[in-house]
Design a protein around this motif. Structure first.
Motif, PDB file in Angstrom:
ATOM      1  N   ALA A 138       0.828  -1.213   0.000  1.00 15.54           N
ATOM      2  CA  ALA A 138       0.000   0.000   0.000  1.00 15.54           C
ATOM      3  C   ALA A 138       0.859   1.258   0.000  1.00 15.54           C
ATOM      4  O   ALA A 138       0.541   2.237  -0.688  1.00 15.54           O
ATOM      5  N   LEU A 139       1.960   1.250   0.742  1.00 21.13           N
ATOM      6  CA  LEU A 139       2.822   2.435   0.812  1.00 21.13           C
ATOM      7  C   LEU A 139       3.742   2.569  -0.405  1.00 21.13           C
ATOM      8  O   LEU A 139       4.310   3.645  -0.619  1.00 21.13           O
ATOM      9  N   SER A 140       3.888   1.497  -1.184  1.00 20.42           N
ATOM     10  CA  SER A 140       4.754   1.586  -2.365  1.00 20.42           C
ATOM     11  C   SER A 140       4.181   2.513  -3.428  1.00 20.42           C
ATOM     12  O   SER A 140       4.928   3.052  -4.234  1.00 20.42           O
ATOM     13  N   VAL A 141       2.872   2.710  -3.408  1.00 23.09           N
ATOM     14  CA  VAL A 141       2.255   3.596  -4.403  1.00 23.09           C
ATOM     15  C   VAL A 141       2.649   5.056  -4.154  1.00 23.09           C
ATOM     16  O   VAL A 141       3.225   5.699  -5.028  1.00 23.09           O
ATOM     17  N   PRO A 142       2.385   5.613  -2.956  1.00 21.35           N
ATOM     18  CA  PRO A 142       2.736   7.026  -2.777  1.00 21.35           C
ATOM     19  C   PRO A 142       4.234   7.288  -2.631  1.00 21.35           C
ATOM     20  O   PRO A 142       4.728   8.326  -3.063  1.00 21.35           O
ATOM     21  N   PHE A 143       4.986   6.343  -2.036  1.00 21.43           N
ATOM     22  CA  PHE A 143       6.395   6.609  -1.773  1.00 21.43           C
ATOM     23  C   PHE A 143       7.318   6.234  -2.927  1.00 21.43           C
ATOM     24  O   PHE A 143       8.329   6.883  -3.145  1.00 21.43           O
ATOM     25  N   LEU A 144       6.990   5.161  -3.644  1.00 19.07           N
ATOM     26  CA  LEU A 144       7.867   4.686  -4.712  1.00 19.07           C
ATOM     27  C   LEU A 144       7.268   4.862  -6.102  1.00 19.07           C
ATOM     28  O   LEU A 144       7.935   4.590  -7.099  1.00 19.07           O
ATOM     29  N   GLY A 145       6.018   5.270  -6.157  1.00 13.71           N
ATOM     30  CA  GLY A 145       5.363   5.481  -7.439  1.00 13.71           C
ATOM     31  C   GLY A 145       5.075   4.188  -8.192  1.00 13.71           C
ATOM     32  O   GLY A 145       4.930   4.202  -9.414  1.00 13.71           O
ATOM     33  N   GLU A 146       4.985   3.070  -7.489  1.00 13.91           N
ATOM     34  CA  GLU A 146       4.705   1.801  -8.146  1.00 13.91           C
ATOM     35  C   GLU A 146       3.231   1.699  -8.493  1.00 13.91           C
ATOM     36  O   GLU A 146       2.380   2.296  -7.846  1.00 13.91           O
ATOM     37  N   LYS A 147       2.953   0.914  -9.525  1.00 15.32           N
ATOM     38  CA  LYS A 147       1.579   0.710  -9.950  1.00 15.32           C
ATOM     39  C   LYS A 147       1.102  -0.635  -9.427  1.00 15.32           C
ATOM     40  O   LYS A 147       1.742  -1.657  -9.661  1.00 15.32           O
ATOM     41  N   VAL A 148      -0.026  -0.613  -8.740  1.00 19.33           N
ATOM     42  CA  VAL A 148      -0.610  -1.829  -8.194  1.00 19.33           C
ATOM     43  C   VAL A 148      -1.998  -1.974  -8.805  1.00 19.33           C
ATOM     44  O   VAL A 148      -2.850  -1.111  -8.618  1.00 19.33           O
TER      45      VAL A 148
END
Length: 183
Positions: A138-148
């Motif tokens: 969940a935090l990878s989206v805002p912090f790393l810009g990953e697409k889930v």
């Protein structure tokens, strides 16, 4: 710490070291992905030993002492393994502030987890720790810009609900019959 506890811990550590030596020899392969997966599996296998050791030592020692010895042991092991290959260059960093922030976050995380282990049963602490992959995703989206994608979010939701069923926050006293009766 009683002599019996010490003897049991010492025997378990000896057995673990023998297994690690054999696994280390088996992992000397060229494929980095397989090696990474194997090390992750090994790490996950070792976490219960760490948790149990912290639980046992936390009964006789202050958590700060347990944490200090853990990191002192890691530092010594790092020196034994990496210093012969890298020399003093091992201590050079390109981004000192990021290293300090990462170290402080790791120290804070370890302190919180070890304190939780001193208050909670091992099974509850382990079940709560199973939620970390969901939180990281969940935090990878805002912090790393990953697409889930939606399928992955669905899997995360199902896994998180499963973890909540295991943990049963605030409802440990509820039985299935009471829940079914309330519906």
């Amino acid at each position: 710490m009683t002599p019996l506890r010490f003897a049991v811990l010492y025997a378990a550590l000896q057995q673990l070291l023998r297994a690690l030596q054999q696994q280390y020899l088996d992992l000397m392969i060229a494929n980095h992905t397989v090696r990474g997966i194997a090390f992750m599996c090994l790490a996950v296998t070792l976490f219960p030993f760490l948790n149990a050791t912290v639980k046992v030592l936390g009964a006789d020692y202050a958590i700060q002492q347990v944490i200090w010895v853990r990191y002192l042991g890691h530092f010594g092991l790092m020196l034994l393994i990496f210093l012969p290959f890298h020399g003093l260059g091992l201590f050079r960093t390109k981004n000192l502030s990021a290293q300090v922030v990462r170290s402080l976050l790791l120290l804070g995380s370890t302190t919180c987890y070890f304190l939780a282990l001193s208050y909670l049963p091992l099974t509850t602490a382990a079940a709560i720790s199973f939620t970390s992959p969901f939180i990281v995703t969940a935090l990878s989206v805002p912090f790393l810009g990953e697409k889930v994608g939606p399928r992955r979010w669905s899997a995360i939701a199902v896994g998180f609900i499963g973890a909540l069923i295991i943990i049963r926050p605030g409802g440990a006293h509820l039985s299935r019959r009471r829940i079914a009766g309330g519906l």
